[in-house]
Structures are given as C-alpha cells and as structure tokens.
Scaffold this motif. Structure first.
Motif, PDB file in Angstrom:
ATOM      1  N   THR A 120     -30.351  37.953 -12.078  1.00 33.18           N
ATOM      2  CA  THR A 120     -29.395  36.902 -12.423  1.00 33.18           C
ATOM      3  C   THR A 120     -30.018  35.521 -12.245  1.00 33.18           C
ATOM      4  N   GLY A 121     -30.690  35.334 -11.139  1.00 36.22           N
ATOM      5  CA  GLY A 121     -31.353  34.050 -10.876  1.00 36.22           C
ATOM      6  C   GLY A 121     -32.420  33.736 -11.902  1.00 36.22           C
ATOM      7  N   ARG A 122     -33.202  34.752 -12.270  1.00 37.82           N
ATOM      8  CA  ARG A 122     -34.236  34.555 -13.280  1.00 37.82           C
ATOM      9  C   ARG A 122     -33.621  34.229 -14.633  1.00 37.82           C
ATOM     10  N   GLY A 123     -32.513  34.866 -14.944  1.00 37.68           N
ATOM     11  CA  GLY A 123     -31.831  34.600 -16.215  1.00 37.68           C
ATOM     12  C   GLY A 123     -31.292  33.182 -16.276  1.00 37.68           C
ATOM     13  N   ILE A 124     -30.674  32.748 -15.191  1.00 40.69           N
ATOM     14  CA  ILE A 124     -30.144  31.382 -15.133  1.00 40.69           C
ATOM     15  C   ILE A 124     -31.281  30.379 -15.247  1.00 40.69           C
ATOM     16  N   ARG A 125     -32.372  30.647 -14.548  1.00 45.64           N
ATOM     17  CA  ARG A 125     -33.532  29.750 -14.603  1.00 45.64           C
ATOM     18  C   ARG A 125     -34.091  29.687 -16.021  1.00 45.64           C
ATOM     19  N   ALA A 126     -34.154  30.820 -16.709  1.00 44.49           N
ATOM     20  CA  ALA A 126     -34.669  30.845 -18.083  1.00 44.49           C
ATOM     21  C   ALA A 126     -33.777  30.035 -19.014  1.00 44.49           C
ATOM     22  N   LEU A 127     -32.462  30.179 -18.866  1.00 42.45           N
ATOM     23  CA  LEU A 127     -31.529  29.394 -19.683  1.00 42.45           C
ATOM     24  C   LEU A 127     -31.655  27.906 -19.392  1.00 42.45           C
ATOM     25  N   HIS A 128     -31.798  27.577 -18.127  1.00 43.04           N
ATOM     26  CA  HIS A 128     -31.948  26.173 -17.732  1.00 43.04           C
ATOM     27  C   HIS A 128     -33.237  25.599 -18.322  1.00 43.04           C
ATOM     28  N   MET A 150     -32.413  29.545  -4.863  1.00 41.84           N
ATOM     29  CA  MET A 150     -31.826  30.475  -5.799  1.00 41.84           C
ATOM     30  C   MET A 150     -32.432  31.849  -5.537  1.00 41.84           C
ATOM     31  N   PRO A 151     -31.612  32.891  -5.551  1.00 46.85           N
ATOM     32  CA  PRO A 151     -32.119  34.228  -5.295  1.00 46.85           C
ATOM     33  C   PRO A 151     -33.117  34.655  -6.371  1.00 46.85           C
ATOM     34  N   LYS A 152     -34.012  35.546  -5.982  1.00 47.79           N
ATOM     35  CA  LYS A 152     -35.066  36.004  -6.885  1.00 47.79           C
ATOM     36  C   LYS A 152     -34.658  37.273  -7.619  1.00 47.79           C
ATOM     37  N   ASP A 153     -33.383  37.454  -7.881  1.00 45.26           N
ATOM     38  CA  ASP A 153     -32.944  38.651  -8.592  1.00 45.26           C
ATOM     39  C   ASP A 153     -32.891  38.364 -10.098  1.00 45.26           C
TER      40      ASP A 153
END
Length: 162
Positions: free
Chosen positions: A6-14, A1-4
C-alpha cells in the motif's frame, strides 16, 4: 510510511502526480519563452492573457504565413495542447475533492495546502475549520500571546502612596 504494498502504491501515485506537475510547469515555461520571439501580433495578443485563457487561445491558433512563422506558431500550439493534456491528468477524486472544498468555502491556497500530504479520501473526512468571528477572541495553538489583566503600578501601593 510503511514499506508494504500500500505504501509503495501511494508513493508511486504521488511520484507520478509530481512528475505531471513538473512537466506541465516546464511546458508552460517553454510557452512563455517562445512567446518572447513570437510575431508581434501573436505575442501582444497572448502575453495579455494569463493561465488557462492563454493556453486555450494558443491551442486554437491557426499557423499561417511564411515558413519561420508557421513553425513558431505550430510549436506554440503543440506545447499548449501538451499543457492541456497534462492538466487533464489530475485524479478524478482529487478534482471532486477540490470542488467540494471550494463549495464549502475554502480558499484555493488552503485547499492546495490541505492536498499537500493527504489523499482525497482523507481530506474529505477532515472537518472544516471555521475562522473565529471578529468579536470572539482567538484561540488555538497559533492564536498568539494571551493578555492578562493590567497589574497595578509598582510605584503605588494599596494605600495610594508612592
């Protein structure tokens, strides 16, 4: 997953969703363990029920009786309400996606598998895969070994002699 972002946001939601599921599971385990020591009437009534029906019944309990019984039933009621609150935290898009997939004829197990690594937006764009009809041969990468036509026996030749 990219480290931008968007990726951090998706990871936080997950991570938040995973935490909610773990907390709900732990709370359900606590309910089951407390039911072991619950008064006979409540234990028999509640252990006969499963899933949402059990949680709903426990959340409607009216703790009455002597001190220890009231405390035990209050704890069960509190935990049941916690389970209900944690259950209500599923993303609205996810619930809508589950409803769509169920209406489309997918099994609960398949929907859970599909939701495993995808956001609801991506899942809604996934085409429905139909299982092959019973008369059609299986196809695809997991269809199993293909059978070839039978070969002539090595003991016989074209002339019919062994």
């Amino acid at each position: 997953m990219p480290k931008d972002d968007t990726g951090r946001g998706i990871r936080a939601l997950h991570d938040a969703a995973r935490s909610t599921v773990k907390a709900r599971t732990a709370t359900l385990d606590q309910v089951a363990h407390i039911l072991i020591t619950a008064p006979d009437h409540n234990r028999v009534k509640c252990t006969a029920l499963r899933g949402k029906t059990r949680v709903d019944a426990i959340s409607r309990l009216r703790p009455t009786g002597d001190g220890p019984r009231v405390v035990l039933l209050t704890a069960l009621k509190t935990l049941a309400r916690r389970v209900q609150a944690l259950t209500a935290e599923h993303d609205v898009r996810t619930r809508a996606c589950i409803a769509r997939q169920t209406a489309a004829g997918r099994a609960k197990k398949e929907i859970i598998r599909l939701l495993g690594g995808r956001s609801p937006e991506r899942l809604s764009a996934t085409p429905l895969r139909r299982s092959p009809s019973p008369t059609s041969p299986p196809s695809g990468p997991h269809a199993g070994p293909r059978t070839s036509p039978p070969r002539p026996s090595p003991s016989t030749s074209e002339s019919g002699r062994p």
